[in-house]
Design an enzyme around this catalytic site. Structure first.
Site, PDB file in Angstrom:
ATOM      1  N   CYS A   1      52.212 -24.645  25.622  1.00  0.00           N
ATOM      2  CA  CYS A   1      53.417 -25.482  25.736  1.00  0.00           C
ATOM      3  C   CYS A   1      53.153 -26.806  26.436  1.00  0.00           C
ATOM      4  O   CYS A   1      54.040 -27.653  26.516  1.00  0.00           O
ATOM      5  CB  CYS A   1      54.528 -24.719  26.465  1.00  0.00           C
TER       6      CYS A   1
ATOM      7  N   CYS B   1      49.027 -26.036  30.265  1.00  0.00           N
ATOM      8  CA  CYS B   1      49.159 -24.867  29.400  1.00  0.00           C
ATOM      9  C   CYS B   1      48.749 -25.229  27.970  1.00  0.00           C
ATOM     10  O   CYS B   1      49.236 -26.206  27.406  1.00  0.00           O
ATOM     11  CB  CYS B   1      50.594 -24.356  29.412  1.00  0.00           C
TER      12      CYS B   1
ATOM     13  N   CYS C   1      50.566 -20.466  30.400  1.00  0.00           N
ATOM     14  CA  CYS C   1      51.570 -20.118  31.400  1.00  0.00           C
ATOM     15  C   CYS C   1      51.534 -18.613  31.659  1.00  0.00           C
ATOM     16  O   CYS C   1      51.521 -17.819  30.720  1.00  0.00           O
ATOM     17  CB  CYS C   1      52.982 -20.454  30.908  1.00  0.00           C
TER      18      CYS C   1
ATOM     19  N   GLY D   1      63.355 -10.787  56.917  1.00  0.00           N
ATOM     20  CA  GLY D   1      61.917 -10.688  57.135  1.00  0.00           C
ATOM     21  C   GLY D   1      61.469  -9.426  57.851  1.00  0.00           C
ATOM     22  O   GLY D   1      60.279  -9.128  57.878  1.00  0.00           O
TER      23      GLY D   1
ATOM     24  N   CYS E   1      57.231 -20.337  29.063  1.00  0.00           N
ATOM     25  CA  CYS E   1      56.389 -20.916  28.014  1.00  0.00           C
ATOM     26  C   CYS E   1      57.120 -20.894  26.658  1.00  0.00           C
ATOM     27  O   CYS E   1      57.196 -21.903  25.970  1.00  0.00           O
ATOM     28  CB  CYS E   1      55.082 -20.133  27.932  1.00  0.00           C
TER      29      CYS E   1
HETATM   30 ZN   LIG Z   1      53.116 -22.677  28.617  1.00  0.00          ZN
END
Ligand SMILES: [Zn+2]
Lengths: 186, 282
Positions: free
Chosen positions: B242, B239, B264, B29, B270
């Site tokens: 998909c 989506c 997506c 970090g 996807c």
């Molecule tokens: Zn998708």
């Protein structure tokens, strides 16, 4: 003067070596294998590969004890060009644990720039997973590694984010202990 | 051999980058300064990520490059081609096949695995910069773990908006120590940063900073007991291609009449789902 060889194909050999060292640093206590290479005694092949991969004229190096010999100094001069310095000026140090001396003699870095601490390459007779439990970043549940001086390394880790980072080497093997690792399951 | 050194950069530069990457991994970090080099692409194209990738690649790697989740944007294609040429690496669009993934503004939906390296392109690495423009001041705040001002500012957000009004670059706390900017990923991706089996490296070219999350590092999105962090996206959307309900969606305009749909953002995720559905149907 007999100079042992460096990398045969520096760009690719260094790239492969770095990935192994990175894998070790990202997984404290994981014992990884580096390719065999000719190294000036008593420097291990693993330590020589770390030096060839990370050390150059911009990174002062401290050679400790038996590693501070003519053969290694010549090899460093020829392959790395790193200035040889006392512990308090070192970016990297190489030697056995006892020869490296008190950890407090090396740059621990400031809280402002904790990255400016030394990395110690500690030559070991062997690397063993039979040791104290280790936890922290890079360790999924628990790891373990035989360590030379648990109290000194715990004190180093307690300084986080300041502190030293360690690469333990033996033959062609290496294991890393960054300052972020908690030692002894504490 | 080509006219280029392996992975484009000279050996001294790669050593410098590699030392910075190792220190970054040792101090999760914390932003390690490095000397950024000119790359054959403009700054907006992720030169920090490109330098980190160049320092890490080996000829055996399979590289994936995504830009906001997509493998086929100009930026992603050109970085992928660049490394195929200068490092001789194989390339892929499949998350699961990649050993190194360079990304701009997303973490892939497909869970990453042990041994993979995810390299983020970072425009502004300093999470405290919007509070304090002076570098010396933010450096001291990190050194002293003085993050009170950040907490106050986030709480003001809640007072004003009823939530922390940050959809991207939502700040995180690493192992209870450093506050870190995860780059402009949507906050939907923040939970993927935590306890990932992959090594995550962050490169900021213009600002010359490298930082890291080792695998299995505790990464917590900043929040308050009474206002816990939520990674949620727009509720109820799936989506349109998909049918995924669990992925980060982009809204796209589909026609001149202002028609729109959600798809997506992760094009590989996807396409993989669509292929699997086609196989099931066959
Ligand atoms: Zn998708």
């Amino acid at each position: 003067m007999q100079l042992t060889t460096g990398f045969a194909n520096p760009p690719v050999d260094a790239a492969r070596a770095f990935r192994v060292v990175l894998d070790a640093m990202a997984h404290p206590a994981r014992i990884v294998d580096l390719p065999p290479i000719e190294a000036p005694a008593p420097c291990s092949p693993a330590a020589a590969i770390v030096l060839l991969t990370l050390v150059d004229a911009t990174t002062p190096l401290h050679l400790a004890g038996a590693h501070d010999n003519d053969a290694i100094r010549d090899w460093v001069r020829f392959h790395l060009g790193a200035p040889l310095v006392a512990p308090q000026d070192a970016a990297f140090a190489l030697g056995d644990w006892d020869a490296l001396g008190p950890l407090a003699s090396y740059p621990q870095a400031s809280a402002d720039y904790p990255d400016r601490s030394a990395t110690l390459i500690v030559e070991c007779a062997a690397l063993s997973s039979d040791g104290v439990p280790l936890t922290g970043p890079g360790v999924q549940t628990e790891a373990s590694l035989a360590l030379p001086d648990i109290a000194a390394l715990q004190a180093n880790a307690a300084q986080f984010p300041r502190g030293l980072d360690f690469l333990f080497t033996s033959g062609a093997q290496l294991a890393a202990l960054p300052r972020s690792t908690q030692i002894g399951g504490a | 051999m080509t006219d280029y050194n392996f992975a484009y950069l000279d050996e001294a530069t790669k050593r410098m980058l590699r030392r910075a990457i190792l220190k970054a991994v040792a101090i999760p970090g914390y932003q390690v300064p490095f000397s950024s080099r000119e790359m054959p692409m403009p700054y907006g194209w992720g030169t920090g990520g490109v330098q980190v990738t160049a320092a890490c690649l080996v000829p055996e790697d399979t590289l994936k490059v995504i830009d906001q989740g997509a493998d086929d944007t100009t930026n992603a294609v050109s970085i992928r081609k660049f490394f195929a040429r200068v490092a001789g690496v194989a390339t892929t669009e499949a998350t699961a096949q990649a050993s190194v993934i360079q990304t701009r503004h997303r973490i892939p939906e497909t869970p990453l695995t042990e041994g993979q390296i995810l390299v983020f392109q970072v425009p502004i690495p300093e999470p405290l910069r919007f509070l304090e423009p002076r570098e010396t001041e933010t450096r001291t705040m990190h050194a002293l773990e003085d993050y009170g001002l950040m907490q106050v500012r986030l709480y003001e957000d809640i007072a004003k908006h009823g939530e922390i009004a940050r959809a991207y670059a939502y700040p995180v706390r690493v192992e209870g120590r450093y506050i870190m900017d995860p780059s402009p990923i949507p906050k939907f991706d923040n939970p993927k940063l935590d306890n990932s089996p992959a090594l995550q490296l962050f490169g900021a070219g213009r600002e010359c900073r490298i930082y890291a999350l080792p695998p299995y590092t505790h990464v917590k999105s900043l929040d308050f007991e009474d206002y816990p962090f939520t990674a949620s996206k727009a509720a109820g959307q799936v989506c349109a291609i998909c049918g995924a309900e669990d992925s980060y969606l982009d809204e796209v305009i589909t026609d001149d009449a202002g028609g729109r749909m959600f798809v997506c953002s992760d094009t590989d995720y996807c396409a993989t789902r669509v292929a699997a559905q086609a196989e099931d149907a066959a």
